[in-house]
Design an enzyme around this catalytic site. Structure first.
Site, short mmCIF file in Angstrom:
data_model
loop_
_atom_site.label_atom_id
_atom_site.label_comp_id
_atom_site.label_asym_id
_atom_site.label_seq_id
_atom_site.Cartn_x
_atom_site.Cartn_y
_atom_site.Cartn_z
N ARG A 30 0.80 -1.23 0.00
CA ARG A 30 0.00 0.00 0.00
C ARG A 30 0.83 1.28 0.00
O ARG A 30 0.36 2.32 -0.42
CB ARG A 30 -0.93 0.00 1.22
CG ARG A 30 -2.19 -0.78 0.93
CD ARG A 30 -3.12 -0.77 2.09
NE ARG A 30 -2.44 -1.31 3.28
CZ ARG A 30 -3.00 -1.40 4.46
NH1 ARG A 30 -4.21 -0.97 4.66
NH2 ARG A 30 -2.33 -1.91 5.48
N LYS A 129 0.28 -20.19 4.46
CA LYS A 129 -0.58 -20.59 5.56
C LYS A 129 -0.71 -19.44 6.57
O LYS A 129 0.17 -18.58 6.55
CB LYS A 129 -0.03 -21.83 6.24
CG LYS A 129 1.36 -21.58 6.87
CD LYS A 129 1.69 -22.58 7.91
CE LYS A 129 1.39 -22.11 9.28
NZ LYS A 129 2.32 -21.12 9.85
N HIS A 159 6.22 -24.37 4.44
CA HIS A 159 7.67 -24.28 4.22
C HIS A 159 8.42 -25.48 4.78
O HIS A 159 9.54 -25.76 4.38
CB HIS A 159 8.24 -22.95 4.73
CG HIS A 159 8.45 -22.88 6.20
ND1 HIS A 159 7.44 -22.57 7.07
CD2 HIS A 159 9.55 -23.06 6.98
CE1 HIS A 159 7.91 -22.58 8.30
NE2 HIS A 159 9.19 -22.87 8.29
N LYS A 163 12.10 -27.96 3.35
CA LYS A 163 13.36 -28.14 4.09
C LYS A 163 14.09 -29.37 3.56
O LYS A 163 13.48 -30.43 3.37
CB LYS A 163 13.09 -28.32 5.58
CG LYS A 163 12.63 -27.03 6.25
CD LYS A 163 12.42 -27.26 7.74
CE LYS A 163 11.74 -26.07 8.39
NZ LYS A 163 12.63 -25.16 9.05
N GLU A 197 10.35 -24.85 19.73
CA GLU A 197 11.02 -23.58 19.38
C GLU A 197 11.44 -22.88 20.66
O GLU A 197 10.76 -23.01 21.69
CB GLU A 197 10.05 -22.67 18.64
CG GLU A 197 9.55 -23.23 17.34
CD GLU A 197 8.70 -22.19 16.63
OE1 GLU A 197 9.25 -21.43 15.83
OE2 GLU A 197 7.49 -22.10 16.92
N ASP A 216 -1.31 -22.77 13.90
CA ASP A 216 -0.04 -22.25 13.39
C ASP A 216 0.93 -23.37 13.02
O ASP A 216 1.69 -23.25 12.07
CB ASP A 216 0.59 -21.34 14.47
CG ASP A 216 1.78 -20.55 13.96
OD1 ASP A 216 1.71 -20.05 12.82
OD2 ASP A 216 2.79 -20.43 14.68
N HIS A 221 2.38 -27.93 9.55
CA HIS A 221 3.72 -28.54 9.60
C HIS A 221 3.72 -29.93 10.24
O HIS A 221 4.27 -30.89 9.70
CB HIS A 221 4.70 -27.66 10.39
CG HIS A 221 4.76 -26.23 9.91
ND1 HIS A 221 4.65 -25.89 8.59
CD2 HIS A 221 4.92 -25.07 10.57
CE1 HIS A 221 4.75 -24.57 8.47
NE2 HIS A 221 4.90 -24.05 9.66
N LYS A 321 6.23 -23.07 21.85
CA LYS A 321 7.17 -21.94 21.83
C LYS A 321 7.80 -21.81 23.22
O LYS A 321 7.25 -22.29 24.20
CB LYS A 321 6.42 -20.65 21.47
CG LYS A 321 5.89 -20.68 20.02
CD LYS A 321 5.79 -19.31 19.43
CE LYS A 321 5.25 -19.34 18.01
NZ LYS A 321 6.28 -19.61 16.99
C1 BG6 Z 1 5.78 -20.74 10.93
C2 BG6 Z 1 4.98 -20.33 12.14
O1 BG6 Z 1 4.93 -21.36 9.99
O2 BG6 Z 1 6.79 -21.64 11.32
C3 BG6 Z 1 5.90 -19.71 13.19
O3 BG6 Z 1 3.99 -19.39 11.75
C4 BG6 Z 1 7.04 -20.65 13.51
O4 BG6 Z 1 5.16 -19.41 14.37
C5 BG6 Z 1 7.72 -21.11 12.23
O5 BG6 Z 1 7.95 -19.96 14.34
C6 BG6 Z 1 8.76 -22.18 12.52
O6 BG6 Z 1 9.48 -22.44 11.36
P1 BG6 Z 1 11.01 -22.92 11.44
O7 BG6 Z 1 11.37 -23.15 10.01
O8 BG6 Z 1 11.75 -21.81 12.10
O9 BG6 Z 1 11.00 -24.17 12.25
#
Ligand code: BG6
Length: 470
Positions: A30, A129, A159, A163, A197, A216, A221, A321
């Site tokens: 924007r 996502k 993602h 990997k 994490e 999330d 994942h 987390k």
């Molecule tokens: C993302 C989440 O999809 O994946 C995040 O939205 C998370 O909250 C992240 O931290 C973790 O990805 P990676 O590759 O760091 O394990």
């Protein structure tokens, strides 16, 4: 997202010579920037995210010359005319619309680019996502996006599938005859999949509080990892063969009845503590988190797969987390030998255990029983380890580098098909409802630990223990 992941990935592939001559990268948002102002912004915000080993001034300057900027606003159709005009200069070359925005704009943006005639037969769209908040909202997005782009031109990114380590999991299962005979209820006792994490909500408090760990991390994942571990060998590596095999797993997941959500799931929320020796605030003290929020930052689940291969084998999924370590791993515990003639050196016999570590490094460990040196015939667990990092001399592609190149080359294997996504939402929904209907707050856990004690109790009820506790 664009600054941290996408643009560094595009730069790296440009430097690697993978972007065709004349490729154009058009940023759009924007704010009103000129091309030069946007390039200056990239210099300031993107360059710090490029690994110094990958940085080369000449390649970077060349890359910047390929970058342009056009202002657009998802809610203002006229603002897309300029984008259409610029794109028309590229004729029928492949166009990739990467929607690195909140999903609430996905449908508006798709409609706007279609209305201004920017969607050509060679156009693809990439969606990040979370695609929706539940089955209904995900369907609504897919219906609209699907009315503009056919399914084979929609790339739903997870993602984790990009990997290297996750792809290695496919190689491990389907490139070796060694594991397959053991890969079923006959020999597997239980499977644990953990993504832990150390980070907290990283300044995304508002988004995160609306989302929570189940949406999330688990819906996408963790379920994708589960699919790769549990799926039948596909007949080929083609997109639909792999996605059909994953879909079969998702469809075989035993649904949660709302009444057993509490017995089979644990949700937690971090409190203040210390991670890596540094004090960190609790979730409720993070910016953007409403007082008394019940959003979960930790989830542990017992999952059953109702098919011949996995009947009776518990799969435990866990993510959180502010955990003790940053770790993503799959642990396969094998059954004990059918008739024991030896004695354990200490306590009970340990399981043969295959640990497939995906993060922070890529490694494979196999725990076997070996004789304790000295007198007597006692055995103790020993670990055989193989580190892939040491053996792979070539530079590894970041997940986004691989996935972006797959989009450009039209390879769909690593992207989620609509039916997969919807099967995942269908399975996750009763857990969301069960939690929403309950007045219980998520179980608190101290930052820097492995989550609430209830998580150990969940797995302990089946006489199992998490890997780090075993
Ligand atoms: C993302 C989440 O999809 O994946 C995040 O939205 C998370 O909250 C992240 O931290 C973790 O990805 P990676 O590759 O760091 O394990």
């Amino acid at each position: 997202m664009a600054a941290r992941k996408l643009l560094p990935a595009l730069y790296c592939r440009h430097r690697g010579g993978d972007l065709a001559t004349g490729s154009r990268i058009i940023g759009s948002a924007r704010q009103p920037f000129t091309d030069d102002q946007y390039r200056a912004l990239l210099e300031e915000r993107v360059r710090p995210h490029i690994d110094p080993d990958d940085f080369n001034v000449e390649a970077w300057n060349q890359f910047l010359r390929q970058v342009e900027y056009v202002r657009s606003d998802a809610r203002d159709g006229a603002s897309f005319d300029e984008l259409a005009a610029r794109l028309s200069a590229s004729g029928d070359r492949t166009r990739v619309f990467f929607l690195a925005t909140s999903p609430s704009f996905f449908t508006d943006i798709c409609r706007q680019v279609a209305t201004v005639g920017a969607v050509t037969p060679a156009s693809r769209v990439v969606l990040e996502k979370p695609l929706g908040r539940d089955l209904g909202s995900s369907r609504a997005i897919n219906d609209i996006v699907g009315s503009i782009f056919s399914e084979d031109r929609i790339y739903r990114i997870d993602h984790y599938l990009g990997k290297e380590s996750v792809q290695n999991l496919l190689a491990l299962r389907f490139g070796n005859a060694l594991f397959e005979p053991l890969w079923s209820r006959s020999w597997v006792h239980d499977v644990q999949i953990t993504i832990a994490e150390q980070v907290g909500v990283e300044g995304r408090g508002e988004f995160y509080d609306h989302t929570g760990a189940l949406r999330d991390m688990v819906q996408n994942h963790l379920l994708q990892l589960l699919c790769i571990v549990a799926m039948e060998p596909p007949s080929s590596i083609d997109a639909d063969a792999v996605r059909d095999a994953k879909l079969q797993v998702l469809r075989a997941l035993r649904p949660f009845a709302e009444s057993d959500v509490h017995a089979r799931s644990v949700r937690g929320q971090y409190r203040a503590g210390a991670v890596g020796g540094q004090p960190v605030p609790g979730y409720l003290e993070e910016p953007g988190i409403p007082a008394g929020s019940h959003t979960e930052t930790f989830v542990a689940l017992r999952v059953d797969i109702d098919n011949w291969r996995w009947a009776g084998v518990p799969f435990y999924l866990r993510t959180g987390k502010r955990m003790q370590e940053r770790l993503a791993e799959i642990v396969v515990n094998f059954r004990h030998v059918p008739h024991q003639i030896l004695e354990p050196a200490r306590g009970a016999f340990a399981h043969n255990r295959l640990v497939i570590r995906l993060q922070p490094d890529d490694a494979l460990m196999l725990q076997v029983q070996a004789k304790t040196p000295g007198d007597g015939m006692r055995v103790q667990p020993m670990s055989l380890s193989l580190s892939f990092e040491d053996s792979a001399a070539t530079r590894r592609l970041d997940a986004y580098e691989r996935l972006l190149m797959d989009v450009i080359r039209g390879r769909l294997t690593l992207f989620m098909r609509r039916d997969e996504l919807e099967a995942a939402w269908r399975w996750v929904e009763p857990i969301l409802h069960g939690w929403a209907d309950s007045s219980d707050a998520p179980k608190p856990y101290i930052s820097g630990t492995w989550g609430p004690a209830a998580s150990s109790a969940l797995i302990g009820r089946d006489n199992c223990a998490w890997h780090e506790e075993a």
